[in-house]
Write a protein that holds these residues in place. Structure first.
Motif, short mmCIF file in Angstrom:
data_model
loop_
_atom_site.label_atom_id
_atom_site.label_comp_id
_atom_site.label_asym_id
_atom_site.label_seq_id
_atom_site.Cartn_x
_atom_site.Cartn_y
_atom_site.Cartn_z
N CYS A 243 -11.35 18.95 -6.85
CA CYS A 243 -11.80 19.10 -5.46
C CYS A 243 -10.65 19.49 -4.54
O CYS A 243 -10.83 20.27 -3.59
CB CYS A 243 -12.46 17.82 -4.99
SG CYS A 243 -14.07 17.53 -5.76
N GLY A 244 -9.46 18.96 -4.81
CA GLY A 244 -8.30 19.39 -4.05
C GLY A 244 -8.06 20.89 -4.20
O GLY A 244 -7.73 21.58 -3.23
N ALA A 245 -8.25 21.39 -5.42
CA ALA A 245 -8.09 22.83 -5.67
C ALA A 245 -9.16 23.63 -4.95
O ALA A 245 -8.88 24.73 -4.41
CB ALA A 245 -8.14 23.10 -7.18
N ILE B 107 -2.74 16.53 -2.32
CA ILE B 107 -3.48 15.28 -2.08
C ILE B 107 -4.48 15.04 -3.21
O ILE B 107 -4.59 13.91 -3.72
CB ILE B 107 -4.19 15.34 -0.72
CG1 ILE B 107 -3.16 15.35 0.41
CG2 ILE B 107 -5.16 14.15 -0.57
CD1 ILE B 107 -3.73 15.74 1.76
N GLY B 108 -5.20 16.09 -3.61
CA GLY B 108 -6.13 15.94 -4.71
C GLY B 108 -5.45 15.48 -5.99
O GLY B 108 -5.94 14.57 -6.69
N ASP B 109 -4.31 16.06 -6.28
CA ASP B 109 -3.55 15.68 -7.48
C ASP B 109 -3.05 14.24 -7.37
O ASP B 109 -3.05 13.49 -8.37
CB ASP B 109 -2.35 16.61 -7.67
CG ASP B 109 -2.76 18.02 -8.08
OD1 ASP B 109 -3.92 18.21 -8.49
OD2 ASP B 109 -1.91 18.93 -7.96
N LYS B 110 -2.63 13.85 -6.18
CA LYS B 110 -2.12 12.49 -5.97
C LYS B 110 -3.20 11.46 -6.25
O LYS B 110 -2.97 10.46 -6.94
CB LYS B 110 -1.59 12.35 -4.54
CG LYS B 110 -1.09 10.95 -4.20
CD LYS B 110 0.13 10.59 -5.01
CE LYS B 110 0.65 9.22 -4.67
NZ LYS B 110 1.83 8.86 -5.49
N VAL B 111 -4.40 11.69 -5.70
CA VAL B 111 -5.48 10.71 -5.89
C VAL B 111 -5.94 10.72 -7.34
O VAL B 111 -6.29 9.67 -7.90
CB VAL B 111 -6.65 10.99 -4.93
CG1 VAL B 111 -7.76 9.96 -5.12
CG2 VAL B 111 -6.17 10.97 -3.48
N ALA B 112 -5.94 11.89 -7.98
CA ALA B 112 -6.29 11.95 -9.41
C ALA B 112 -5.32 11.11 -10.24
O ALA B 112 -5.73 10.39 -11.16
CB ALA B 112 -6.30 13.40 -9.89
N ASP B 113 -4.03 11.20 -9.93
CA ASP B 113 -3.04 10.39 -10.64
C ASP B 113 -3.26 8.90 -10.38
O ASP B 113 -3.09 8.07 -11.28
CB ASP B 113 -1.62 10.77 -10.19
CG ASP B 113 -1.20 12.14 -10.72
OD1 ASP B 113 -1.84 12.63 -11.66
OD2 ASP B 113 -0.23 12.70 -10.17
N LEU B 114 -3.65 8.57 -9.16
CA LEU B 114 -3.82 7.18 -8.78
C LEU B 114 -5.04 6.56 -9.44
O LEU B 114 -5.04 5.39 -9.83
CB LEU B 114 -3.93 7.07 -7.26
CG LEU B 114 -3.95 5.69 -6.62
CD1 LEU B 114 -2.63 4.97 -6.85
CD2 LEU B 114 -4.23 5.79 -5.13
N THR B 115 -6.10 7.37 -9.57
CA THR B 115 -7.38 6.83 -10.06
C THR B 115 -7.68 7.15 -11.51
O THR B 115 -8.54 6.51 -12.12
CB THR B 115 -8.53 7.40 -9.22
OG1 THR B 115 -8.57 8.83 -9.39
CG2 THR B 115 -8.36 7.07 -7.75
N THR C 132 0.85 -1.20 0.00
CA THR C 132 0.00 0.00 0.00
C THR C 132 0.88 1.24 0.00
O THR C 132 1.81 1.35 0.81
CB THR C 132 -0.92 0.02 1.24
OG1 THR C 132 -1.78 -1.11 1.18
CG2 THR C 132 -1.76 1.29 1.27
N GLU C 133 0.60 2.18 -0.88
CA GLU C 133 1.41 3.39 -0.95
C GLU C 133 1.14 4.28 0.25
O GLU C 133 -0.01 4.57 0.59
CB GLU C 133 1.14 4.16 -2.24
CG GLU C 133 2.02 5.41 -2.36
CD GLU C 133 1.92 6.10 -3.70
OE1 GLU C 133 2.64 7.09 -3.91
OE2 GLU C 133 1.11 5.64 -4.54
N VAL C 134 2.20 4.73 0.90
CA VAL C 134 2.12 5.69 2.00
C VAL C 134 2.64 7.02 1.47
O VAL C 134 3.79 7.12 1.04
CB VAL C 134 2.94 5.22 3.22
CG1 VAL C 134 2.89 6.27 4.32
CG2 VAL C 134 2.42 3.88 3.74
N PHE C 135 1.78 8.04 1.51
CA PHE C 135 2.10 9.34 0.92
C PHE C 135 2.37 10.35 2.02
O PHE C 135 1.45 10.83 2.68
CB PHE C 135 0.93 9.80 0.05
CG PHE C 135 1.18 11.08 -0.69
CD1 PHE C 135 2.23 11.21 -1.58
CD2 PHE C 135 0.34 12.17 -0.50
CE1 PHE C 135 2.47 12.40 -2.26
CE2 PHE C 135 0.56 13.37 -1.18
CZ PHE C 135 1.62 13.48 -2.06
N PRO C 136 3.65 10.70 2.30
CA PRO C 136 3.99 11.64 3.37
C PRO C 136 3.84 13.09 2.89
O PRO C 136 4.71 13.65 2.24
CB PRO C 136 5.45 11.30 3.68
CG PRO C 136 5.98 10.75 2.39
CD PRO C 136 4.84 10.14 1.63
N VAL C 137 2.73 13.72 3.26
CA VAL C 137 2.37 15.03 2.70
C VAL C 137 3.37 16.12 3.07
O VAL C 137 3.67 17.01 2.27
CB VAL C 137 0.96 15.43 3.18
CG1 VAL C 137 0.57 16.79 2.63
CG2 VAL C 137 -0.05 14.39 2.77
#
Length: 338
Positions: free
Chosen positions: A199-201, A183-191, A114-119
């Protein structure tokens, strides 16, 4: 003979597909690519509040590992919570050594795939002591108090055991705005679902407005009263962003786990008297026995005010989400110092 071979290949193909589907289901399901059922776990409650707001906007869901009033430095996960993180598609962590009690668990989660994303690594983190305003106007005359070891934000206990950078970025709302977009950009890249980035913006814009609101709420505090003492070294980002100066900390270092000596407390009491610090700010989520002892040592009119440092407040209170937490802190600080 050829028919038996064909049947055998077909069975092997179906078995491989079935195993693949089971594997995908164990990591949150094959719908992750569409972004519909992505499973996100945030570690701390300030991060969890922001991640949940982004997820709600994007039509998704998210959960928060730590309960309200948990100390992020000391919280450790149960085996069931570790299993939940392993099953997630993404774990959003603070990082930079904040979650000391979770280090082994997060390493296990990452090892299990599982990817752990350290913000905190993505918000232009500050080195320890970056808020040290040694040339702060009106305080140079107290430079002789530097001999009281163990109290300044930039002293020998400055938290380097946790790394080079200070992890407490969320106390600067502008950096949390950056985190929301990231975070929004990260999830967009993932999905592959760009709504997460949108929504992150949106949440980032809200937090940028919150940053302006906090500045307005603190504007009436005169410069000579922008000197604070806190329970531990958590206010580097806050001080830098909102123009405050640290006269010292009760618990040395960047964690709540250390213990000051009686000599250190006595030295800090001398600094508080010399700089006429009227308030000691402490964490609403931890035992304030040491802070109360320091206030008693100082004597006089020094007050103890509890703030929301590492956790949002209960759901029925004014600090129930990240925005409320920051507004309530600004109100309490303004009332104490203005």
């Amino acid at each position: 003979m050829r028919a038996r071979t064909t049947i055998g290949l077909a069975i092997a193909s179906v078995t491989a597909l079935t195993l693949s589907a089971c594997s995908d289901a164990g990591k949150g399901g094959a719908t992750t690519a569409a972004g519909d059922d992505i499973s996100i776990v945030a570690t701390t409650t300030p991060l969890g509040s922001v991640v949940e707001q982004i997820a709600t906007c994007a039509g998704g869901t998210a959960s928060t590992l730590m309960p309200v009033n948990a100390d992020p430095h000391q919280f450790s996960a149960s085996s069931a919570q570790v299993a939940d993180m392993v099953k997630a598609d993404l774990v959003v962590a603070n990082g930079l050594g904040l979650e000391g009690g979770l280090d082994a668990s997060l390493q296990q989660v990452a090892a299990d795939g599982t990817e752990v994303f350290p913000v905190a690594e993505h918000v232009d983190p500050l080195p320890w002591g970056a808020d040290d305003h040694g040339d702060h106007e009106g305080h140079d005359e107290h430079a002789d108090h530097d001999e009281h070891e163990g109290h300044g934000e930039n002293d020998g206990h400055e938290g380097h055991a946790h790394g080079e950078f200070d992890p407490h970025f969320w106390l600067d709302a502008s950096r949390m705005a950056t985190a929301a977009q990231t975070i929004g950009d990260k999830v967009a890249d993932l999905t592959g679902n760009e709504k997460w980035a949108t929504c992150g913006a949106e949440i980032s814009d809200e937090l940028t407005a919150l940053d302006d609101e906090i500045r307005d709420a603190l504007a009436d505090i005169p410069e000579e009263r922008r000197v604070i003492v806190t329970d531990h070294q958590a206010y580097g980002y806050f001080n830098k962003a909102y123009d405050f100066h640290s006269a010292g900390v009760v618990i040395p270092g960047g964690s709540t786990e250390a213990q000051p000596s009686s000599q250190e407390l006595a030295g800090l009491a001398d600094v508080i008297r010399a700089e006429n610090v009227p308030v000691i700010f402490t964490n609403a989520a931890v035992n304030q026995r040491l802070v109360d002892a320091l206030a008693a040592e100082v004597g006089g009119e020094v007050k103890v005010v509890s703030l929301y440092e590492g956790s949002v407040g209960p759901k029925d209170g004014p600090a129930a989400d990240y925005q409320g937490m920051m507004r309530e802190n600004a109100r309490l600080i303004s009332e104490a110092l203005a």
